[in-house]
Design a protein around this motif. Structure first.
Motif, PDB file in Angstrom:
ATOM      1  N   PHE A  35     -12.686  -7.379  -7.361  1.00  0.00           N
ATOM      2  CA  PHE A  35     -11.290  -6.768  -7.964  1.00  0.00           C
ATOM      3  C   PHE A  35     -11.297  -6.159  -9.133  1.00  0.00           C
ATOM      4  N   SER A  36     -10.430  -5.029  -9.049  1.00  0.00           N
ATOM      5  CA  SER A  36     -10.437  -4.270 -10.241  1.00  0.00           C
ATOM      6  C   SER A  36      -9.368  -4.817 -11.389  1.00  0.00           C
ATOM      7  N   ASN A  37      -8.192  -5.462 -11.009  1.00  0.00           N
ATOM      8  CA  ASN A  37      -7.204  -6.125 -11.634  1.00  0.00           C
ATOM      9  C   ASN A  37      -6.926  -7.649 -10.988  1.00  0.00           C
ATOM     10  N   LEU A  38      -5.853  -7.877 -11.460  1.00  0.00           N
ATOM     11  CA  LEU A  38      -5.085  -9.130 -10.850  1.00  0.00           C
ATOM     12  C   LEU A  38      -5.088  -9.359  -9.406  1.00  0.00           C
ATOM     13  N   ILE A  39      -4.416  -8.142  -8.829  1.00  0.00           N
ATOM     14  CA  ILE A  39      -4.422  -8.248  -7.178  1.00  0.00           C
ATOM     15  C   ILE A  39      -4.891  -6.894  -6.521  1.00  0.00           C
ATOM     16  N   SER A  40      -5.438  -5.958  -7.301  1.00  0.00           N
ATOM     17  CA  SER A  40      -6.010  -4.972  -6.669  1.00  0.00           C
ATOM     18  C   SER A  40      -7.515  -4.859  -6.398  1.00  0.00           C
ATOM     19  N   PHE A  41      -8.057  -4.545  -5.300  1.00  0.00           N
ATOM     20  CA  PHE A  41      -9.479  -4.147  -5.079  1.00  0.00           C
ATOM     21  C   PHE A  41     -10.137  -3.112  -5.700  1.00  0.00           C
ATOM     22  N   SER A  42     -11.171  -3.102  -6.200  1.00  0.00           N
ATOM     23  CA  SER A  42     -11.988  -2.096  -6.703  1.00  0.00           C
ATOM     24  C   SER A  42     -12.582  -1.119  -5.557  1.00  0.00           C
TER      25      SER A  42
ATOM     26  N   GLN B 107     -14.460   0.907   3.414  1.00  0.00           N
ATOM     27  CA  GLN B 107     -14.589   0.690   4.944  1.00  0.00           C
ATOM     28  C   GLN B 107     -14.275  -0.519   5.626  1.00  0.00           C
ATOM     29  N   PHE B 108     -13.749  -1.381   4.615  1.00  0.00           N
ATOM     30  CA  PHE B 108     -13.089  -2.722   5.234  1.00  0.00           C
ATOM     31  C   PHE B 108     -11.478  -2.902   4.716  1.00  0.00           C
ATOM     32  N   ASN B 109     -10.854  -2.064   5.912  1.00  0.00           N
ATOM     33  CA  ASN B 109      -9.490  -1.958   5.687  1.00  0.00           C
ATOM     34  C   ASN B 109      -8.858  -3.443   6.599  1.00  0.00           C
ATOM     35  N   VAL B 110      -8.242  -4.341   5.714  1.00  0.00           N
ATOM     36  CA  VAL B 110      -7.818  -5.418   6.510  1.00  0.00           C
ATOM     37  C   VAL B 110      -6.271  -5.427   6.602  1.00  0.00           C
ATOM     38  N   GLY B 111      -5.606  -4.291   6.013  1.00  0.00           N
ATOM     39  CA  GLY B 111      -4.155  -4.122   6.483  1.00  0.00           C
ATOM     40  C   GLY B 111      -3.352  -5.091   5.545  1.00  0.00           C
ATOM     41  N   ASP B 112      -2.088  -5.507   6.246  1.00  0.00           N
ATOM     42  CA  ASP B 112      -1.019  -6.333   5.560  1.00  0.00           C
ATOM     43  C   ASP B 112      -1.243  -7.780   6.298  1.00  0.00           C
ATOM     44  N   GLY B 113      -2.111  -7.834   7.147  1.00  0.00           N
ATOM     45  CA  GLY B 113      -2.235  -9.113   7.830  1.00  0.00           C
ATOM     46  C   GLY B 113      -2.175 -10.459   6.999  1.00  0.00           C
ATOM     47  N   PRO B 114      -3.440 -10.395   6.231  1.00  0.00           N
ATOM     48  CA  PRO B 114      -3.678 -11.574   5.297  1.00  0.00           C
ATOM     49  C   PRO B 114      -2.698 -11.894   4.236  1.00  0.00           C
ATOM     50  N   ALA B 115      -1.790 -10.844   3.874  1.00  0.00           N
ATOM     51  CA  ALA B 115      -0.831 -11.074   2.861  1.00  0.00           C
ATOM     52  C   ALA B 115       0.444 -11.396   3.619  1.00  0.00           C
ATOM     53  N   ALA B 116       0.868 -11.190   4.647  1.00  0.00           N
ATOM     54  CA  ALA B 116       2.100 -11.487   5.564  1.00  0.00           C
ATOM     55  C   ALA B 116       1.904 -13.191   5.774  1.00  0.00           C
TER      56      ALA B 116
ATOM     57  N   ARG C 118      -5.885 -13.683  -3.658  1.00  0.00           N
ATOM     58  CA  ARG C 118      -7.650 -13.391  -3.834  1.00  0.00           C
ATOM     59  C   ARG C 118      -8.255 -13.948  -2.628  1.00  0.00           C
ATOM     60  N   LEU C 119      -7.777 -15.142  -2.345  1.00  0.00           N
ATOM     61  CA  LEU C 119      -8.597 -15.971  -1.089  1.00  0.00           C
ATOM     62  C   LEU C 119      -8.136 -15.358   0.158  1.00  0.00           C
ATOM     63  N   ALA C 120      -7.040 -14.842   0.353  1.00  0.00           N
ATOM     64  CA  ALA C 120      -6.702 -14.270   1.636  1.00  0.00           C
ATOM     65  C   ALA C 120      -6.981 -12.830   1.670  1.00  0.00           C
TER      66      ALA C 120
END
Length: 77
Positions: free
Chosen positions: A2-9, A21-30, A75-77
Motif C-alpha cells: 500500500f502506498s497510503n491508507l487505502i491505495s495500492f502502490s 497486472q492484478f486488477n481485482v476491480g470493485d468486487g472486494p470493496a462491494a 486492506r484485507l479485502a
C-alpha cells in the motif's frame, strides 16, 4: 503493498513486482460494504430494541464505527 491508507502502490518496494497486472476491480470493496452494512444494521437494531436511544445517539455510534470498519477491513479485502 500500500502506498497510503487505502491505495495500492504500483510495484513492490522489495522485489519490484508490478501490481498493475492484478486488477481485482470493485468486487472486494462491494462485498466488504455488504458485510459491514449487515454488522452495523444488526448492532443498530439490537441497540434500538434494548435501550431505545434517541436518533442522535445512533448517529454518534454508527457513523464512526462504519467508517472505522470499512477502512480497517479494506486492506484485507
Amino acid at each position: 503493498m500500500f502506498s497510503n491508507l487505502i491505495s495500492f502502490s504500483t510495484q513492490c518496494g522489495v522485489c519490484d513486482l508490478s501490481y498493475t497486472q492484478f486488477n481485482v476491480g470493485d468486487g472486494p470493496a462491494a462485498f466488504l460494504i455488504m458485510i459491514v452494512g449487515a454488522i452495523i444494521t444488526a448492532l443498530a437494531i439490537t441497540v434500538q430494541l434494548k435501550f431505545d436511544p434517541p436518533f442522535w445517539v445512533h448517529i454518534l455510534l454508527w457513523l464512526p464505527l462504519t467508517l472505522i470498519l470499512v477502512l480497517g477491513f479494506l486492506r484485507l479485502a
